[in-house]
Design an enzyme around this catalytic site. Sequence first.
Site, PDB file in Angstrom:
ATOM      1  N   LYS A  62     -35.571 -26.648  17.531  1.00 52.97           N
ATOM      2  CA  LYS A  62     -34.795 -27.889  17.437  1.00 52.97           C
ATOM      3  C   LYS A  62     -35.451 -29.104  18.107  1.00 52.97           C
ATOM      4  O   LYS A  62     -34.774 -30.080  18.442  1.00 52.97           O
ATOM      5  CB  LYS A  62     -33.356 -27.714  17.988  1.00 52.97           C
ATOM      6  CG  LYS A  62     -32.632 -26.482  17.554  1.00 52.97           C
ATOM      7  CD  LYS A  62     -32.819 -26.108  16.114  1.00 52.97           C
ATOM      8  CE  LYS A  62     -32.142 -27.014  15.119  1.00 52.97           C
ATOM      9  NZ  LYS A  62     -32.383 -26.489  13.729  1.00 52.97           N
ATOM     10  N   HIS A 123     -42.310 -20.965  16.743  1.00 53.23           N
ATOM     11  CA  HIS A 123     -41.573 -21.344  17.959  1.00 53.23           C
ATOM     12  C   HIS A 123     -42.057 -20.497  19.140  1.00 53.23           C
ATOM     13  O   HIS A 123     -41.451 -20.540  20.212  1.00 53.23           O
ATOM     14  CB  HIS A 123     -40.069 -21.088  17.782  1.00 53.23           C
ATOM     15  CG  HIS A 123     -39.379 -22.011  16.829  1.00 53.23           C
ATOM     16  ND1 HIS A 123     -39.640 -23.361  16.760  1.00 53.23           N
ATOM     17  CD2 HIS A 123     -38.395 -21.771  15.916  1.00 53.23           C
ATOM     18  CE1 HIS A 123     -38.847 -23.906  15.832  1.00 53.23           C
ATOM     19  NE2 HIS A 123     -38.106 -22.967  15.301  1.00 53.23           N
ATOM     20  N   SER A 153     -28.835 -29.989  20.237  1.00 50.16           N
ATOM     21  CA  SER A 153     -29.212 -29.656  18.871  1.00 50.16           C
ATOM     22  C   SER A 153     -29.182 -28.142  18.668  1.00 50.16           C
ATOM     23  O   SER A 153     -28.714 -27.649  17.627  1.00 50.16           O
ATOM     24  CB  SER A 153     -30.601 -30.221  18.570  1.00 50.16           C
ATOM     25  OG  SER A 153     -30.944 -29.988  17.230  1.00 50.16           O
TER      26      SER A 153
HETATM   27  S1  PPS Z   1     -35.857 -25.769  13.695  1.00 58.24           S
HETATM   28  O1  PPS Z   1     -34.715 -24.983  13.163  1.00 58.24           O
HETATM   29  O2  PPS Z   1     -36.222 -25.345  15.042  1.00 58.24           O
HETATM   30  O3  PPS Z   1     -36.996 -25.800  12.787  1.00 58.24           O
HETATM   31  O4  PPS Z   1     -35.264 -27.253  13.840  1.00 58.24           O
HETATM   32  P1  PPS Z   1     -36.116 -28.585  14.069  1.00 58.24           P
HETATM   33  O5  PPS Z   1     -36.571 -29.099  12.775  1.00 58.24           O
HETATM   34  O6  PPS Z   1     -37.108 -28.369  15.152  1.00 58.24           O
HETATM   35  O7  PPS Z   1     -35.042 -29.551  14.696  1.00 58.24           O
HETATM   36  C1  PPS Z   1     -33.935 -30.060  13.996  1.00 58.24           C
HETATM   37  C2  PPS Z   1     -33.566 -31.355  14.678  1.00 58.24           C
HETATM   38  O8  PPS Z   1     -34.492 -32.373  14.256  1.00 58.24           O
HETATM   39  C3  PPS Z   1     -33.759 -33.408  13.620  1.00 58.24           C
HETATM   40  N1  PPS Z   1     -34.559 -34.021  12.549  1.00 58.24           N
HETATM   41  C4  PPS Z   1     -34.955 -35.307  12.561  1.00 58.24           C
HETATM   42  N2  PPS Z   1     -34.785 -36.274  13.481  1.00 58.24           N
HETATM   43  C5  PPS Z   1     -35.292 -37.499  13.183  1.00 58.24           C
HETATM   44  N3  PPS Z   1     -35.945 -37.794  12.040  1.00 58.24           N
HETATM   45  C6  PPS Z   1     -36.144 -36.845  11.094  1.00 58.24           C
HETATM   46  N4  PPS Z   1     -36.781 -37.135   9.975  1.00 58.24           N
HETATM   47  C7  PPS Z   1     -35.634 -35.528  11.348  1.00 58.24           C
HETATM   48  N5  PPS Z   1     -35.638 -34.373  10.651  1.00 58.24           N
HETATM   49  C8  PPS Z   1     -34.977 -33.467  11.399  1.00 58.24           C
HETATM   50  C9  PPS Z   1     -32.521 -32.711  13.098  1.00 58.24           C
HETATM   51  O9  PPS Z   1     -31.516 -33.631  12.748  1.00 58.24           O
HETATM   52  C10 PPS Z   1     -32.181 -31.845  14.296  1.00 58.24           C
HETATM   53  O10 PPS Z   1     -31.731 -32.614  15.408  1.00 58.24           O
HETATM   54  P2  PPS Z   1     -30.186 -32.935  15.715  1.00 58.24           P
HETATM   55  O11 PPS Z   1     -30.189 -33.609  17.053  1.00 58.24           O
HETATM   56  O12 PPS Z   1     -29.459 -31.643  15.747  1.00 58.24           O
HETATM   57  O13 PPS Z   1     -29.733 -33.856  14.631  1.00 58.24           O
END
Ligand code: PPS
Length: 310
Positions: A62, A123, A153
């Site tokens: 996340k 991860h 998150s």
């Molecule tokens: S995972 O399951 O570990 O692969 O998840 P991961 O992609 O690392 O994290 C998901 C969070 O990243 C946010 N996210 C973004 N934030 C900003 N811009 C873009 N383009 C974007 N894409 C994914 C996503 O909304 C999750 O964060 P939170 O705070 O829960 O919204």
Amino acid sequence: MEQSGEKLTYAEAIDRAGDAIHRFPLVEVRGVPLMEHIANNWDAIWAFRPHPSDLLISTYPKAGTTWTQEIVDLLLNNGDADVSKRAPIAVRIPFLEIFSPPPIPSGLDLLKDMEPPRVIKTHLPFQLVPEGFWENKCKVIYVARNAKDNLVSYYHFDRMNLTQPEPGPWEGYIHKFMKGDLGWGSWYEHVKGYWREREKRNILYLFYEDMKENPRREILRIMEYLGLALSDDVIEHIVQLTSFKVMKDNPMANYSFIPMPVFDQSISPFMRKGEVGDWANHFTPEQAKVFDEDYARQMKDADIPFRASI
Ligand code: PPS
């Protein structure tokens, strides 16, 4: 994706896995709690040998993995949105250690059908990354996110990901995070492990907050690290295509390709808020105080410039 000669979509594979899907317990591998199926297949994961041209994108869960994956895929394809919509992000950039009940393909299944150079997601904490990545001097992009937003998150993700342990109540979840009692273990050890090694191993260490503050600047850093030189117009296009809003509506990036009973996006969407500072809507002042005191203890041996607001 191919299973026993038959091509299945994720939705079909998940449907066939049926009752085998549930909230799996965590099982420790060298002291790090991992999903049961990952722990059960650990020897195969550890034996994975990358090609020197393979690129690894590593994060604590996340922290901005999917965002970075989409940026990298677009950079490698000159910003061509059609090419980056060729398949779900989890197929374009396989998740190295993921194992689920068959016939859902593992990360290793997907990787063995791809020719290098491949982009690979993980991860795994530094010490559990298969050694071939370091021996072959593979490029590695690490993305870190401030602890409190990362925790928030992960909490919402654990509510909707029905293969992860129950998150339980919010108050208790904060303590699980502080103890590292979650899938992939301690956030603190994860971010410190890669930070310590970043220069020796040529790891590009990025921050989610920097990406939010100035996505263009960080996309250019990734471009340079990859040894690419794209035009300003292409970079601007990639900035737009990887905005939270556009990715949230992109079915090849927003994980709508992983349906129930794995992800229940009616509980919380995968693309939830995508902000810096949402932690302030979750932590009470008392919880933030306890967390910050513990943070100071756990992070006293590292000076990583995290920002919990921008
Ligand atoms: S995972 O399951 O570990 O692969 O998840 P991961 O992609 O690392 O994290 C998901 C969070 O990243 C946010 N996210 C973004 N934030 C900003 N811009 C873009 N383009 C974007 N894409 C994914 C996503 O909304 C999750 O964060 P939170 O705070 O829960 O919204």
